[in-house]
Design an enzyme around this catalytic site. Sequence first.
Site, short mmCIF file in Angstrom:
data_model
loop_
_atom_site.label_atom_id
_atom_site.label_comp_id
_atom_site.label_asym_id
_atom_site.label_seq_id
_atom_site.Cartn_x
_atom_site.Cartn_y
_atom_site.Cartn_z
N LYS B 79 0.85 -1.19 0.00
CA LYS B 79 0.00 0.00 0.00
C LYS B 79 0.88 1.24 0.00
O LYS B 79 1.92 1.26 0.68
CB LYS B 79 -0.90 -0.01 1.24
CG LYS B 79 -1.96 1.09 1.28
CD LYS B 79 -2.82 0.96 2.54
CE LYS B 79 -3.92 2.00 2.60
NZ LYS B 79 -4.75 1.86 3.81
N SER B 154 -9.66 1.91 2.84
CA SER B 154 -8.77 2.66 1.96
C SER B 154 -7.73 1.79 1.22
O SER B 154 -7.16 2.23 0.25
CB SER B 154 -8.01 3.70 2.76
OG SER B 154 -7.18 3.08 3.72
N SER B 178 -9.82 -0.34 7.07
CA SER B 178 -9.22 -0.18 5.74
C SER B 178 -8.54 -1.42 5.17
O SER B 178 -8.18 -1.43 3.99
CB SER B 178 -8.21 0.97 5.76
OG SER B 178 -8.91 2.19 5.68
#
Lengths: 470, 486, 95
Positions: B79, B154, B178
């Site tokens: 990420k 996210s 997330s």
Amino acid sequence: MEYEAIIGLEIHVQSKTESKMFCSCSTEFGAPPNSQVCPVCLGLPGALPVLNEKVVEQAVKAALVLNCDVLKVSSFDKKIYFYPDLPKGYQISQYYQPLAKSGYVDIKVKNKRRRVRIRHLHMEEDVGKLIHQKGMSLVDFNRASLPLIEIVAEPDIRSSEEAGEFLMCLRSNLRYAGVSECNMEEGSLRCDANVSLRPLGTRKLYTKTEVKNMNSFKHVMKAIEYEIKRQKRSVKKGEAAVLHTRCWDPERGVTVPMRGKAPAPCISHSDLGPVILDEEFIASLRSQLPELPLDRSERFIQQYGIPASDASILTSSKELADYYEECVKLYKKPKVIANWIMSDLLRELKEKDIGIRECKVSPEHLAEMITLIDKGSISGKMAKDVFVEMFETGEKASQIVKEKGLAQISDKEALVKIVDKTLQENPKVVEDYKKGKEKALGYLVGQVMKETKGRANPKLVNKLLEKKLK
Amino acid sequence: MKLNELTAHEIRELIRKGEVSSEEVTKSVFERIEKVEKKINSFVTLTKEEALREARSVDEKIRKKKKISPLAGVPIAIKDNMCIDGVLTTCSSKILENFRSPYDATVIKRLKANDLVFIGKTNMDEFAMGSSTENSAFEITHNPWDLEAIPGGSSGGSAATIASDEAILALGSDTGGSIRQPASLCGVVGLKPTYGRVSRYGLIAFASSLDQIGPITKDVRDSALLMNVISGYDERDSTSCNYPVPDYTESLISDVKGVKIGVPKEYFVKGMDEEVEKSVKDAIGLLEKLGAKVEEVFLPHTEYALATYCLIVSTEASTDLAYYDGVGYGYRAQSRNLDEMYQNTREKGFGDEVKRRIMLGTYVFSHYDYYLKAQKVRTLVKEDFDKVFEKCDCLITPTSPTPAFKIGEKMDDPLRMYFPDIFTVPANLAGIPGISIPCGFTKKGLPVGLQILAKPFAEETILRVAYSYEQNTGWHRRRPAICDSQ
Amino acid sequence: MKISKKDVEYVAKLAKLKLSEKEKEKFTKQLDQILKYVDKLNELDTEKVKPTSHVLPLKNVFREDKVGKSLEVEKVLENAPEKARGFFKVPKIID
């Protein structure tokens, strides 16, 4: 109406550690710009702070020598404001739960003892350094995140003199404890002053101004004096007091208004846990603290029978006081040592602008030199020159005396010859003396001393001359 | 089956037996990326050259019979809020679009030490603020199961990349769900470890007291393997725990006999999707049949969790985002003076959702009572869990109240934007671990996930229950057909 | 209204965010909406509840006072928007 000044000081001192407050970057002074920074103190995204244990120890020591209550639980907050010397957009400080509270420093002004209370003491990180140039500013983050201790005094000070005395006491206590160099010129001690006036005899606090930008104790005192005068004038003119910040201009000797920073909101820091201190930890730090200057000075008066003024000078720094006591151990006349230190040693140190730690004359050497005077090997006068030589070279007095042939002539036979010669060469003076002109003897002694380049033992010369002239 | 479709433990076996090389696996992953990435948009940065170089050096180690770790040579996607030395790390924000990290996050160091192969940085909601990955400043990531739907967020990029077989493993971060929520919406496995289990050093903060890094994988075994690598104490993170790390693969036992599962009443609410509810209840039924003891429990402060989270997260975020001022790094807008520089930089550098949270957070910390109140309610939420875990080994809930919604459907509705997080947020407030695993599909073919929560440091319980469920179902083996017509 | 445009302007100033008139109005409305929602928390009596700032018991996490390596200067300045002679450069400061 009579007014009195109400003065509160806020002091920041840089505490002595090897590495920074929250990272392992060096704290050494004078490195090239931005060479002592890392992701943590640069505030790079993702980097996290971890508290340096020594920072806590130093702050606790500071709290103890300033007679504060160290709180069991303290914690860190983010103080949020934007400025280019602040890499993270917030400063890590202690706002809601400071490390220590309710301390005091006792000062003596005009022989009156006064107590200045300390409201609180906390740890926080320093910011970077800004260099302003035409149309831009340059930022060096080497100083960012160096450990600071903030000390907030209650408005108990009433004059610039008291402020100066307070700062001196605070500094010597913190220096004794090894917490900080407390050097205002170098920025390891910074001081802002809050100044207001109030009608004598009233208790209310009035609108204050905050004065910044003083870089020596002398300037703190001058700025306060100026500010008191300025406020008195302003009151006389009937102007309403306005809370604001003023900047001390050392060249013009005035304070001028400056834009103050808006109070910054604070919020607890979730990357750092609380500091929880137990009695044992505090006690162990307490046991590491040396005897403080005021106590030590009193002990010197008692133990060594020296005057208060001497004791106060000798305890002005821990190193000097240690030096003195080292000497006293080796030579048992404390007042004689005190005189040598205060007149000759301190003069030389000041002239060369060095500290006692860099001094080449060890306590052993000083004691030996004084012993040589007692033994009559050198005269007191000559010793003064020998001392300067010792200070320069670091050699022992006996060595210098030997090398330079400075040894006092106490050999009676050798002196008798010179005395005889002198008497022969000055028949008129001898006559004068015999006529009762006592001063003539002094002249003759002087001649003998001249002949021996000052090395003759003056007492012995006196004796010999008197005997011959009888 | 193509190499990129395998799990990490399958690849590990093949590499160990010398049947495939890391380079072959890495190449197959990049072939897949070239084919589908245009439709998915899960990456913001690809590091193909470096990846192939790294893969070859692992192969070299294997040839030289050097000792290698279990996940050596396995391609992993990261990420874009974790710092890799020398690689762009943007948080999908304009303000960091040119930021090349000069250091490695601790998790990255650990992965490097274990010879994993970094293939790229995945898209996310800007600074992890969002539940749809629509808040990225760069691109919109599409759900591999329905290209018109969001992948969740996210960590939407990381979840989508696993679901579309563009990577073997991925790391995400979880502040309010997330990892778990996008895993649920993309039909993959996402684990949020206990707060303090994995070092946050080098994870760009969204909200420090809630953030935690965790694996997003194709199955539960891969999750355990990746946990073995990333967990553990780190002296650079004051909040990381010095607590022994077990071998998580040892808890992969397909047996739930006697395990006490609590089903919190408050997690089956009005407004939730019926199909989601049914899938999760079926899953609970299956576990009961397998021998687990199921019991209804109560977490009475659940309804306050979202408001509490909203305050805490915004407040912490607004201070963590004070870093970005255009002075030392990142985007700087042209300006005549300093104050203008701050204002312009932050105005142009941050997106709408980020600004909204900064505004809310700044309002809250300048009104300290709000924050204090939220911290107090946080205590109540945590105590609810403490009480329940006195009698239950774990809790099972839906991960998200709905399956993936359509792109653009919920933009700019600040309150509805939080709704997808209602079941995941409480675990962050309490700091407890949670996993989302696939537990079915809607009629339209969208994945549904179930969430397993346990007390702090009980990742082993979670993995055991998740593994047992997975072994008795086959949801995790389904793969989306990413066809050209979509 | 809990929040006024003035509040929004104050907060934006504190947060160094330049907002357009339109944004100010939008944020006024939205922040108001959110704050009304979080008012829900006031239903709870929390007088005797201790606030949680860390979920795990943390205390005295210290590092030893030892000097380690700093970043190389090139890496320090690599990301600087503007630099000069080893310093970060910023536009002039107007107080």
